[in-house]
Design a protein around this motif. Structure first.
Motif, PDB file in Angstrom:
ATOM      1  N   THR A  62       0.824  -1.213   0.000  1.00 45.10           N
ATOM      2  CA  THR A  62       0.000   0.000   0.000  1.00 45.10           C
ATOM      3  C   THR A  62       0.856   1.260   0.000  1.00 45.10           C
ATOM      4  OG1 THR A  62      -0.162   0.140   2.417  1.00 45.10           O
ATOM      5  CG2 THR A  62      -1.781  -1.246   1.284  1.00 45.10           C
ATOM      6  N   CYS A  64       4.433   3.430  -1.740  1.00 43.29           N
ATOM      7  CA  CYS A  64       5.409   3.547  -2.819  1.00 43.29           C
ATOM      8  C   CYS A  64       6.800   3.569  -2.189  1.00 43.29           C
ATOM      9  CB  CYS A  64       5.201   4.838  -3.607  1.00 43.29           C
ATOM     10  SG  CYS A  64       3.608   4.986  -4.448  1.00 43.29           S
ATOM     11  N   ASP A  73       0.228   7.548  -0.019  1.00 45.83           N
ATOM     12  CA  ASP A  73      -0.551   8.097  -1.123  1.00 45.83           C
ATOM     13  C   ASP A  73      -0.491   9.624  -1.128  1.00 45.83           C
ATOM     14  OD1 ASP A  73      -2.301   8.138  -3.296  1.00 45.83           O
ATOM     15  OD2 ASP A  73      -4.079   8.197  -1.999  1.00 45.83           O
ATOM     16  N   LEU A  94      -1.975   5.844  -5.303  1.00 43.43           N
ATOM     17  CA  LEU A  94      -2.568   4.507  -5.269  1.00 43.43           C
ATOM     18  C   LEU A  94      -3.687   4.474  -6.304  1.00 43.43           C
ATOM     19  CD1 LEU A  94      -2.738   3.683  -1.448  1.00 43.43           C
ATOM     20  CD2 LEU A  94      -1.056   2.930  -3.135  1.00 43.43           C
ATOM     21  N   PRO A  99       0.312   0.809  -6.006  1.00 41.34           N
ATOM     22  CA  PRO A  99       1.133   2.012  -5.836  1.00 41.34           C
ATOM     23  C   PRO A  99       1.912   2.335  -7.101  1.00 41.34           C
ATOM     24  CG  PRO A  99       2.206   0.133  -4.812  1.00 41.34           C
ATOM     25  CD  PRO A  99       0.878  -0.360  -5.319  1.00 41.34           C
ATOM     26  N   SER A 198       4.751  -0.404  -9.849  1.00 44.55           N
ATOM     27  CA  SER A 198       3.819  -1.524  -9.721  1.00 44.55           C
ATOM     28  C   SER A 198       4.371  -2.796 -10.358  1.00 44.55           C
ATOM     29  CB  SER A 198       2.463  -1.168 -10.346  1.00 44.55           C
ATOM     30  OG  SER A 198       2.603  -0.879 -11.725  1.00 44.55           O
TER      31      SER A 198
END
Length: 281
Positions: A62, A64, A73, A94, A99, A198
């Motif tokens: 959840t 980065c 986020d 997100l 992410p 991702s």
């Protein structure tokens, strides 16, 4: 007898030069070094590492991650922490629970003079993404200093990438041919974590064109259609590659939908893919 500090300094210097040569001359090395991975011990007859050990690049799905730092986020990466001058104003996002980093678009409006009688060249600074100036006119261009690199001549302000290095340099009056001098050259940073956040999380494989020493052009991600083609582990390496939830030994291939792309476990832990410049199929 040399002091302990002197010995340590010599070791750091040697490791630094090895790392530079490794990034420019060894397949997958620049990819792994940018991600903060470390080369495994090499034998005396092995100039390049046969595998790398990587940190946990994405411990929380959840968040980065960039250079080991987590971002929530909408949290921005400080600009002075970004190693690629073409990556500007990047922040975590997100999207559908995945992410990724979103960055501002950078458009370079380089000057191309169509008048052959008024020849122009674009000039650059080492930390710039786009050209920062223009020199026009045959006399003005002829007065510029030149740098001779790999059999080619570059004029003052022009950028170039010396062979067998992962460096970009700018020709300047004091150029002495030393790529490790930060006055003239910097490491090429592909922005892998920024552009392919991702894909790294999903255990995808980087795709290269030509050799595996340049920046990847994208990633191949796992699907239900993938199949592993087993091969003899000639190198007898215990290190393995991970592709999604699949594990491959060195030499194994994995099929992908693009028949022009070949994906192999050659330098663990990532599977690497190479796309042909031309393809008959």
């Amino acid at each position: 007898m040399p002091s302990v500090k002197a010995v340590i300094g010599l070791v750091i210097c040697i490791l630094g030069s090895v790392s530079t040569d490794m990034a420019g001359e060894c397949n997958m090395a620049s990819f792994y070094l940018e991600l903060g991975c470390t080369p495994d011990v090499m034998g005396t007859n092995q100039p390049c590492p046969q595998s790398f050990t990587c940190p946990n690049l994405h411990p929380d799905p959840t968040m980065c991650y960039y250079k080991g730092v987590s971002y929530r986020d909408k949290a921005p990466i400080p600009q002075n922490a970004i190693s690629n001058p073409c990556s500007q104003a990047c922040s975590c996002s997100l999207f559908n629970g995945e992410p990724r980093f979103l960055c501002a678009a950078v458009d370079c409006f380089e000057t191309f003079d169509s008048d052959l009688n008024q020849q122009c060249i674009n000039t650059y600074e080492l930390d710039s993404c786009c050209s920062t100036g223009t020199v026009c006119g045959k006399d003005a261009i002829a007065s510029l200093k030149t740098c001779e690199v790999d059999g080619k001549s570059y004029r003052e302000g022009e950028m170039f990438e010396p062979l067998n290095t992962k460096k970009t340099c700018v020709c300047a009056a004091g150029w002495n041919g030393t790529v490790d001098d930060p006055t003239f050259c910097r490491d090429i940073n592909c922005g892998i974590e920024i552009h392919y956040q991702s894909d790294i999380l999903q255990g995808c494989a980087p795709v290269f064109v030509g050799d595996m020493r340049s920046c990847p052009i994208g990633f191949e991600c796992p699907s239900s259609d993938n199949k592993v083609i087993k091969s003899l582990n000639i190198k007898n390496l215990s290190a393995q590659c991970v592709f999604g939830n699949m594990t491959l030994t060195v030499g194994d291939e994995v099929t992908v939908s693009d028949t022009c792309t070949k994906c192999t476990c050659s330098v663990p832990p990532f599977v690497n893919c190479v796309r042909k410049n031309s393809c008959d199929s």
